[in-house]
Design a protein around this motif. Structure first.
Motif, mmCIF file in Angstrom:
data_model
loop_
_atom_site.group_PDB
_atom_site.id
_atom_site.type_symbol
_atom_site.label_atom_id
_atom_site.label_comp_id
_atom_site.label_asym_id
_atom_site.label_seq_id
_atom_site.Cartn_x
_atom_site.Cartn_y
_atom_site.Cartn_z
ATOM 1 N N GLN A 1 44.006 87.145 81.914
ATOM 2 C CA GLN A 1 44.029 88.140 83.096
ATOM 3 C C GLN A 1 45.009 87.559 84.300
ATOM 4 O O GLN A 1 44.886 86.303 84.584
ATOM 5 C CB GLN A 1 42.679 88.416 83.586
ATOM 6 N N PRO A 2 45.615 88.455 85.133
ATOM 7 C CA PRO A 2 46.273 87.992 86.258
ATOM 8 C C PRO A 2 45.153 87.256 87.352
ATOM 9 O O PRO A 2 44.062 87.587 87.325
ATOM 10 C CB PRO A 2 46.781 89.019 86.668
ATOM 11 N N SER A 3 45.740 86.040 88.075
ATOM 12 C CA SER A 3 44.945 85.370 88.687
ATOM 13 C C SER A 3 45.966 85.100 90.068
ATOM 14 O O SER A 3 47.039 84.921 89.845
ATOM 15 C CB SER A 3 44.395 84.082 88.251
ATOM 16 N N LEU B 1 46.381 82.452 91.368
ATOM 17 C CA LEU B 1 46.657 81.064 91.208
ATOM 18 C C LEU B 1 48.023 81.026 90.395
ATOM 19 O O LEU B 1 48.776 79.989 90.151
ATOM 20 C CB LEU B 1 45.853 80.083 90.809
ATOM 21 N N ARG C 1 39.084 81.588 94.405
ATOM 22 C CA ARG C 1 39.641 82.578 95.113
ATOM 23 C C ARG C 1 38.283 83.326 95.688
ATOM 24 O O ARG C 1 38.383 84.498 96.448
ATOM 25 C CB ARG C 1 40.520 83.659 94.399
#
Lengths: 482, 482
Positions: A41-43, A45, B166
Motif C-alpha cells: 500500500q502507498p505510504s 514515507l 505518520r
C-alpha cells in the motif's frame, strides 16, 4: 450512456463524432482491487520511485471493469447572464478482457480483492453485465503480434514451430491421414482434436499443402480440397475474417485511441491509478521506471488535471469544504451550484456570486439512462468533470488577486494545475509529469514546469484566445488521426 | 439445494443431520481459473513433484466460487428385485471469502482467468449471486489468529503495537482528548477516524483505561465512561459478539469440518484440483512437499476415489465409452441406466443385465431446486456420484471373474480404486496417496497399498460386512466430532 458489447458500435460512433469538438474529458475507473498486501500500500514515507513501483504493481495485478469517460463541450448561447453552458456526454463503458479471436481462446489473468468486490456490490455493481456483456479489449501490441502469428498460420510463411514431444504421434498420424486424403477422391475429411494446441498443429500441417484448406467445426476440424486458385481465395477470405476479428477483439481500445489522438485535457480525481490503468490496459505496457513514465504518459495524454490536487493545494477550498473526497465534496458543490443557479433547467450551476453562471446540461442523447450511483464509473466521471468546473469558478474567485497582472485569472489558475497528479508523499503533494517530446518545441508548446513546486507563483497566460474556463484547442493543437 | 448465505443455517443443519448416515459423498468445485501461463500447465513430462507444485500453484492463485457436495445413502427397501436405492442429497454451496469480522475488513486476494469466467458464463453462472450472497469462509488457523488479536485489543492484554510514524500526531491528540474526557462530566464523546488503522488505535488506547469503552458508529467511534464492573460486563459482551462474528466468518468451513470428521469415502472426477482446493481454502495451508501432502490429505479425508481413474484404468469401460470426460460419459451412463431401469419413478437406474437395479432418487428435501446444468457444482457432484454407482455396477460385471475367489466382487473392485487420484504423467496414471498415521494400525485399518501399481493384482476383502457397493462404515469407523 451505459455501454456493453451490444451497443458498443453505436457508442463508438457517438464518441468519434463528439471527441473532436469537446473542451475537456473527465475520466474514472472501477477496478477489481487496489493493493495485494499492507506492505504494497502507498505510504507517506515512499520515495517517488517507490510510489511508482507500488502503483505499477497494483495496475499489473488488478483488472479494470468499468471506464467512465465524460466529454464536456462549451455551448455558447450568447446569453448575457451565463454566456452559455457545458454540455456533458457521460459514457459508462463495461469492459472485460477479450477471450477469443476467430474462435481461438486468448487468455488473460487478473487479480481480485474480496473487499473491492464487496465495495462494488454495496454500490449495486452488476457482475453479470460485466462478464456476460463487457466490451472486449486488447492492446495494439498484442493485436499486432496475434495478427502476425495467425497470418503465418494461414499463409504458412513461417517455418513450423517445434512440436511438443507428446504430440509427435498426433502429427505423424495426421501426416499419414492427409497423404491418404490427398490421393483419395474424397472432397472433405474431418479430423478430431482434443485441444487448441492440436488445432494449431492441424492448421499448420494443412497449410503446408497448396491444395488443402481447413475450417473449424464444433469438436473437429474439417479439411477440404481445392485448386490453387480457390485456396488462395480461401486464404484471402480467412485473412479478412482475421482482421475483422482482431478489430473486434481490440474493442474498447478504439475509444482510448480516439481519446489519445484528440489531445484533449483529461480531468480525474486522485487520478494516478486511473491513468496508469488506462495506459497499461488499453495502450502499452508501463515503462519500468518512473522517469520514463513521466514523459511517456504525455505522449499518451498530453494534459492531465487532478481535482484532488486542486482541492488539496488550495487552502481556501480545503478550509471551506474540509475534505477532498469526491463522495463528500461533489454533492456539496452540486447543491451550492443548484441553489445559486437560475430556476430555468433542472441541472443548473452557478459561480456563486460573480453573476455569471456556468450551467451543466446532459446532451440530449445522454439523458435517458444516466445513473445517479456514486461509484458507477460513468457517473463518477461526470461528477469529476462537474466538480472541476465548479472548483475553477471558486478558484477564480479565490485567487484572482494573485494573478492581478492578468486580464483573466481563470486560465491563469488552470495552468497551475496542469500535469500534476495528486500524490501524498512526504516531500511532495503532487506528481509533476514531464513535457512530452513532441510538445517541447514549436509555437503551441507550453512550458508546464513554469510553476514553482509550491504552486503559488505567478504565471503568464499562454494564449490570447479566451474561452470559458478552458478549451482543449487553446492548450494544444488538435492532432486527430483517422 | 442451492445454498447462499441466506439459507446457510438451514443447509448446515440438514448437512449435519445427514452426513453421519450417508454411505459416500461426491464433490465438485467451480474455480476462477486453472493455470496462469502455458508453462504452469500440467504436462505428461512432469515428475510427480513437479505436478504437485503446479497443482499447488494453481490452487494458491485461484479462487473457489462454488462447492458441490452430494451425500448418497443406501436405503434398503427389502425389494426382491432391486434391494433398495441410493438417496441423493445434492448441495450447491455458493462461496465468497469472508470480507469482515465485527465490521473490520478481512482482505483476501484471488486470481481470475478471463476464459474461466467465460466458461462459467456459457454455463449460466450467476456472478451476482456469488458476490452478493456467497457464503463466507475462513480457515481455522486464520480464525484463531484473528480471535487472539481482537481479544487482545478488547482486553488490552498485549503490549500496544508500535505506532506507524505518520499516526504519531493522531495518537498524541487522542491521548490528550481522552484525558480531558476522563476528567470531564461528559458521559460519551465521539472521535472521528479516517481509516481502519486509526480505528484500531482508538480501540487500543481506550482499552488502556479501565473505565472507558468504545463502540463503532458510522464514520466515528463513540467513547463512553462506566464503572470497572460495567466495563468488565461490556468487555464480556464484546467477546461474545466477537466469537459469534468469527463463527459466522468461518461459514462454509463448518461444512468441511463436518465432512472431514465423518470419515466418509469422498468421490470426485479428475479430483486432484478439487481436493487441493478443499484442503487449502477450507482446512489448512497446503504442505510444501508432495510427500507431506500424501499423508496429510488422508488425515483430512481418509478415502478418496476418482471416477476418471476408474474409467481410464479399466480397459473394458474405456473401450466401451471411448471417453473419460464427465460431460460425455455421465449422460450416456444415465441414459443406459434409465433404459434398463424399471418404469416406476423418473430417476431410475439399472445395472444393465444382472437383474438387480440400483436406483438413485433425490431425497424429498432436495427435489425442488435441483438444476440440470452441467458445470454447476451441485449438479456435477450429483452426476459424479451417480456415475460412480453406475461404473461400479459395470465394473462388477466386467471384472468379477478376476476376483472369482471372493463372494462379492463389488467391494473387491472398489478397493482397487481407493486413494488413487487420476494423474496423467509419463510413468503413472494415478497419484497414490499414503495411509494416514491414525489409520496405519488397529483392527479397522486398511492397507491401501495392497494393489500393485498396475492395478491388476488380486485383493482380499477387508471386511466381512457386505453393503451395496460400499459403505463408509465398513471402511473406517466413523469418527464424528462435536
Amino acid at each position: 450512456m451505459d455501454v456493453t458489447r451490444d451497443n458498443f458500435a453505436k457508442a463508438l460512433e457517438e464518441f468519434k463524432q463528439a471527441i473532436g469538438g469537446c473542451d475537456f474529458v473527465a475520466i474514472d475507473m472501477e477496478m477489481t482491487g487496489l493493493y495485494e498486501t499492507k506492505k504494497l500500500q502507498p505510504s507517506r514515507l515512499d520515495t517517488a520511485n517507490e510510489r511508482y513501483s507500488k502503483l505499477k504493481r497494483s495496475v499489473e495485478s488488478y483488472g479494470v471493469i468499468q471506464v467512465g469517460i465524460c466529454l464536456f463541450t462549451w455551448v455558447d448561447t450568447q446569453d448575457e447572464n451565463s454566456g452559455g453552458f457545458y454540455e456533458a456526454r457521460p459514457f459508462n463503458f463495461n469492459v472485460f478482457p477479450c477471450t477469443s479471436v476467430s474462435g481461438i481462446p486468448v487468455e488473460a489473468h487478473f487479480g481480485c480483492k474480496n473487499t473491492a468486490f464487496e465495495f462494488l456490490a454495496r454500490n449495486s455493481f452488476d457482475f453479470n453485465k460485466w462478464v456476460y456483456s463487457g466490451i472486449p479489449y486488447m492492446r495494439s501490441e498484442e493485436a499486432r503480434q496475434l495478427k502476425a502469428e495467425r497470418t503465418s498460420m494461414l499463409t504458412n510463411r513461417q517455418p513450423r514451430a517445434e512440436v511438443d514431444e507428446r504430440h509427435h504421434v498426433f502429427v505423424r498420424d495426421l501426416e499419414r491421414v492427409l497423404k491418404v486424403f490427398v490421393a483419395s477422391r474424397e472432397k472433405t475429411m474431418r479430423h478430431e482434436t482434443a485441444n487448441s494446441y492440436q488445432r494449431k498443429l492441424v492448421y499448420e500441417l494443412v497449410a503446408s499443402h497448396d491444395t488443402l484448406g481447413a475450417r473449424s467445426r464444433p469438436g473437429f476440424i474439417e479439411v477440404f480440397k481445392g485448386t490453387k486458385k480457390t485456396m488462395a481465395q480461401h486464404t484471402a477470405h480467412k485473412l479478412r475474417q482475421l482482421a475483422a476479428s482482431i478489430e473486434e477483439a481490440r474493442g474498447f481500445c478504439a475509444i482510448i485511441d480516439l481519446l489519445s489522438a484528440a489531445r484533449k485535457p483529461v480531468v480525474g480525481h486522485n487520478m494516478p491509478l486511473d491513468i496508469l490503468h488506462a495506459y497499461s490496459k488499453f495502450y502499452r505496457q508501463l515503462p519500468e521506471s518512473r522517469v520514463e513514465f513521466e514523459s511517456a504518459v504525455l505522449r499518451f495524454l498530453p494534459v492531465l488535471i487532478d481535482t484532488k490536487y486542486i482541492i488539496e493545494s488550495t487552502p481556501g477550498i480545503k478550509a471551506k469544504y474540509g475534505t477532498s473526497n469526491l463522495d463528500e465534496i461533489a454533492p456539496v458543490l452540486e447543491k451550492e451550484a443548484s441553489a445559486s443557479g437560475s430556476a430555468s433547467g433542472g441541472d443548473g450551476d452557478g459561480d456563486g456570486g460573480s453573476g455569471k453562471r456556468a450551467l451543466i446540461r446532459n446532451h440530449a442523447n445522454f439523458t435517458r439512462d444516466v445513473s445517479r450511483n456514486m461509484h458507477e464509473a460513468g457517473y463518477d466521471a461526470y461528477m469529476t468533470g462537474a466538480t472541476f468546473i465548479r472548483l475553477l469558478h471558486l478558484e477564480g474567485g479565490l485567487n484572482l488577486s494573485a494573478g492581478a497582472d492578468c486580464e483573466d485569472g481563470r486560465e491563469l489558475v488552470l495552468y497551475r494545475y496542469i500535469n500534476k497528479m495528486y500524490l501524498a508523499i512526504n516531500d511532495a503533494m503532487f506528481w509533476q509529469l514531464g513535457t512530452p517530446e513532441e510538445e517541447q518545441s514549436g509555437e503551441n508548446g507550453l512550458d508546464v514546469n513554469m510553476e514553482s513546486a509550491s504552486g503559488s507563483g505567478s504565471a503568464s497566460a499562454a494564449s490570447e484566445e479566451q474561452m470559458p474556463l478552458l478549451s482543449g484547442d487553446t492548450l494544444f493543437e488538435s492532432e486527430q488521426q483517422g
